[in-house]
Design a protein around this motif. Sequence first.
Motif, mmCIF file in Angstrom:
data_model
loop_
_atom_site.group_PDB
_atom_site.id
_atom_site.type_symbol
_atom_site.label_atom_id
_atom_site.label_comp_id
_atom_site.label_asym_id
_atom_site.label_seq_id
_atom_site.Cartn_x
_atom_site.Cartn_y
_atom_site.Cartn_z
ATOM 1 N N MET A 1 0.874 -1.362 -0.077
ATOM 2 C CA MET A 1 -0.197 -0.026 -0.079
ATOM 3 C C MET A 1 0.418 1.310 -0.035
ATOM 4 O O MET A 1 2.390 1.465 0.685
ATOM 5 N N ILE A 2 0.505 1.971 -0.661
ATOM 6 C CA ILE A 2 1.648 4.125 -0.521
ATOM 7 C C ILE A 2 0.272 4.631 -0.044
ATOM 8 O O ILE A 2 -1.046 4.542 0.547
ATOM 9 N N VAL A 3 0.523 4.991 1.043
ATOM 10 C CA VAL A 3 0.972 5.438 2.504
ATOM 11 C C VAL A 3 0.986 7.221 2.574
ATOM 12 O O VAL A 3 2.874 7.231 2.418
ATOM 13 N N GLY A 4 0.372 7.823 2.649
ATOM 14 C CA GLY A 4 1.190 9.484 2.629
ATOM 15 C C GLY A 4 0.765 10.035 4.206
ATOM 16 O O GLY A 4 0.320 9.611 4.678
ATOM 17 N N VAL A 5 1.755 10.947 4.109
ATOM 18 C CA VAL A 5 2.297 11.835 5.459
ATOM 19 C C VAL A 5 2.161 13.088 5.241
ATOM 20 O O VAL A 5 3.825 13.556 4.879
ATOM 21 N N PRO A 6 0.959 13.927 4.796
ATOM 22 C CA PRO A 6 1.155 15.306 4.989
ATOM 23 C C PRO A 6 1.976 16.356 6.428
ATOM 24 O O PRO A 6 1.147 16.172 7.075
ATOM 25 N N LYS A 7 2.163 17.102 5.873
ATOM 26 C CA LYS A 7 2.112 18.110 7.025
ATOM 27 C C LYS A 7 0.729 18.568 7.416
ATOM 28 O O LYS A 7 0.031 19.120 6.510
ATOM 29 N N GLU A 8 1.312 18.874 8.921
ATOM 30 C CA GLU A 8 -0.378 19.069 9.250
ATOM 31 C C GLU A 8 -0.462 20.755 9.210
ATOM 32 O O GLU A 8 0.464 22.027 9.279
ATOM 33 N N ILE A 9 -1.379 20.866 8.608
ATOM 34 C CA ILE A 9 -1.360 22.731 8.198
ATOM 35 C C ILE A 9 -2.599 23.836 9.213
ATOM 36 O O ILE A 9 -2.630 24.655 9.133
ATOM 37 N N LYS A 10 -3.410 22.912 10.023
ATOM 38 C CA LYS A 10 -3.914 23.830 10.937
ATOM 39 C C LYS A 10 -3.086 25.042 11.690
ATOM 40 O O LYS A 10 -1.908 24.280 11.829
ATOM 41 N N THR A 11 -3.512 25.934 12.291
ATOM 42 C CA THR A 11 -3.063 26.947 13.042
ATOM 43 C C THR A 11 -2.130 26.540 14.935
ATOM 44 O O THR A 11 -2.160 25.861 14.999
ATOM 45 N N ARG A 12 -0.412 26.505 13.730
ATOM 46 C CA ARG A 12 0.343 26.316 15.041
ATOM 47 C C ARG A 12 0.480 25.009 15.321
ATOM 48 O O ARG A 12 0.308 24.565 16.676
ATOM 49 N N GLU A 13 -0.048 23.670 14.194
ATOM 50 C CA GLU A 13 0.037 22.177 14.898
ATOM 51 C C GLU A 13 1.471 22.112 14.152
ATOM 52 O O GLU A 13 1.264 21.866 12.846
ATOM 53 N N TYR A 14 2.447 21.844 15.122
ATOM 54 C CA TYR A 14 3.380 20.840 14.834
ATOM 55 C C TYR A 14 3.715 19.355 15.192
ATOM 56 O O TYR A 14 4.365 18.779 14.728
ATOM 57 N N HIS A 31 5.661 -1.422 2.627
ATOM 58 C CA HIS A 31 4.697 -0.894 1.789
ATOM 59 C C HIS A 31 5.890 0.811 1.399
ATOM 60 O O HIS A 31 6.888 0.600 1.640
ATOM 61 N N THR A 32 5.043 1.711 0.064
ATOM 62 C CA THR A 32 5.859 2.917 0.538
ATOM 63 C C THR A 32 5.346 3.916 1.306
ATOM 64 O O THR A 32 3.979 4.329 1.569
ATOM 65 N N VAL A 33 6.069 4.546 1.742
ATOM 66 C CA VAL A 33 5.443 5.813 2.535
ATOM 67 C C VAL A 33 6.177 7.020 1.943
ATOM 68 O O VAL A 33 7.583 7.487 2.174
ATOM 69 N N LEU A 34 5.407 7.776 1.192
ATOM 70 C CA LEU A 34 5.486 9.582 1.080
ATOM 71 C C LEU A 34 5.024 10.053 2.261
ATOM 72 O O LEU A 34 3.883 10.302 3.001
ATOM 73 N N MET A 70 -3.834 5.361 1.376
ATOM 74 C CA MET A 70 -4.253 5.629 2.748
ATOM 75 C C MET A 70 -2.938 6.559 2.872
ATOM 76 O O MET A 70 -1.784 7.040 3.172
ATOM 77 N N VAL A 71 -4.243 8.319 3.818
ATOM 78 C CA VAL A 71 -3.089 9.185 4.405
ATOM 79 C C VAL A 71 -3.329 9.208 5.827
ATOM 80 O O VAL A 71 -4.236 9.254 6.217
ATOM 81 N N VAL A 72 -2.578 9.542 6.915
ATOM 82 C CA VAL A 72 -2.138 9.542 8.071
ATOM 83 C C VAL A 72 -2.047 10.504 8.327
ATOM 84 O O VAL A 72 -0.889 11.224 8.187
ATOM 85 N N LYS A 73 -2.753 11.046 9.038
ATOM 86 C CA LYS A 73 -2.967 12.443 9.614
ATOM 87 C C LYS A 73 -2.706 12.596 11.090
ATOM 88 O O LYS A 73 -2.657 11.589 12.170
ATOM 89 N N VAL A 74 -3.204 13.494 11.816
ATOM 90 C CA VAL A 74 -3.331 14.173 13.279
ATOM 91 C C VAL A 74 -4.886 14.747 12.954
ATOM 92 O O VAL A 74 -5.546 14.189 14.294
ATOM 93 N N ILE A 325 -3.551 -2.413 8.443
ATOM 94 C CA ILE A 325 -5.099 -1.729 7.579
ATOM 95 C C ILE A 325 -4.132 -1.693 6.030
ATOM 96 O O ILE A 325 -4.034 -2.231 4.769
ATOM 97 N N ALA A 326 -2.515 -1.106 5.842
ATOM 98 C CA ALA A 326 -1.390 -1.385 4.746
ATOM 99 C C ALA A 326 -1.010 -3.087 4.520
ATOM 100 O O ALA A 326 -1.563 -3.842 3.641
ATOM 101 N N ASP A 327 -1.396 -3.953 5.831
ATOM 102 C CA ASP A 327 -1.141 -5.626 5.645
ATOM 103 C C ASP A 327 -1.974 -5.895 4.990
ATOM 104 O O ASP A 327 -1.743 -7.212 3.749
ATOM 105 N N MET A 328 -2.899 -5.881 5.685
ATOM 106 C CA MET A 328 -4.253 -6.511 4.988
ATOM 107 C C MET A 328 -5.476 -5.872 3.929
ATOM 108 O O MET A 328 -6.499 -6.373 3.547
#
Length: 374
Positions: A1-14, A31-34, A70-74, A325-328
């Motif tokens: 599975m290709i899994v993506g981790v974008p930068k959070e963009i809420k105000t002062r969300e670090y 798996h591939t992680v972006l 799949m996108v993994v965020k906070v 989720i990625a494995d199954m």
Amino acid sequence: MIVGVPKEIKTREYRVGMVPAGVRALTSAGHTVLVETNAGVGSGIPDSEYQRVGAQIVASADEVWKRAEMVVKVKEPIAPEYERIQPGQIIYTYFHLAGVDPELTKTLIKKKAAAVAYETLQLDDGSLPLLKPMSEVAGKMAIQVGAACLEKAHGGKGILLGGVPGVRRGRVTVIGGGVVGLCAAKVAVGMGAEVTILDVNLERLTYLDDVFLGRVSVLASDTESIAKSVRESDLVVGAVLIPGGKAPKLVSEALISEMSPGSVVVDVAVDQGGCIETCKPTTHDNPTFTVHGVVHYCVANMPGAVPQTSTYALTNTTRPYSRKIADMGLIEAVKSDRALARAMNTYNGHVTYEAVAKDMGYDYLPIMDAFGRK
């Protein structure tokens, strides 16, 4: 599975949705992680650390969202991210759909996205393992920020929670005796405050009484006990939780008006609509406002201010489920795990979590039934 981790963009969300250990767990399984460039910098994690464990660093959020299955965020996607959501995409993050912009739910349904919500992943014993670490952080922070707001320079009445010999201690009321309430009370007691916890669960009150060895007052929560405690308090912490649903309004505006000027309320439940009528979401840039002379602190992403603690505490708990989720694949993972099934808030154009459907005015379709719909 290709899994993506974008930068959070809420105000002062670090915070960031995945740390290097999580990336390694996925890449070692094929798996591939972006990872969007600089996504982890706010949590003290440079791009080089992600590259070291096999992540691909990509230049833009658009690319992460476009390529990831799949996108993994906070935090939940906000308006600039709605167009980035891909049809049928899995999004694994906090959503709090009942308390955020209704357009997010509409977008998830329109895009037929699979919303896997941290806050409703629930074990058979009723515990919420992915919510717990951030509840612990927010509960402890509630007293820290509340104590600061009580300072005269910040609009408060000028009370020191711990007092000094010969002067009364600050009075703190915590509404809700769950994880947030327990952690808030620990810090308040540690600072020397006079603390009252209210909850509707008498067994929980017995537990809290045992934990604190009589150092806090524990009261059965009802209209009268809330009113009396709030009126007499310097600091009130709203710590009420209805998993996936809107928080009940337990403190009215009329009651707020009866508090002494310079008192403070911190509503940790604000991301689910808040349990204090006068509360509305604020940001770390502008965290407070005043109503009837009472200072309100209502930041919806409080743990984002302490990302080096919060990110690792959160990802310690989210990592096993992203790997499953990625494995199954999503469907088989959900079928094999009742806790993960409860995390499903939307799927294939349907709302699959009952409390969200009720509060948002949608038809509810159980997730196992949704899997059978085209």
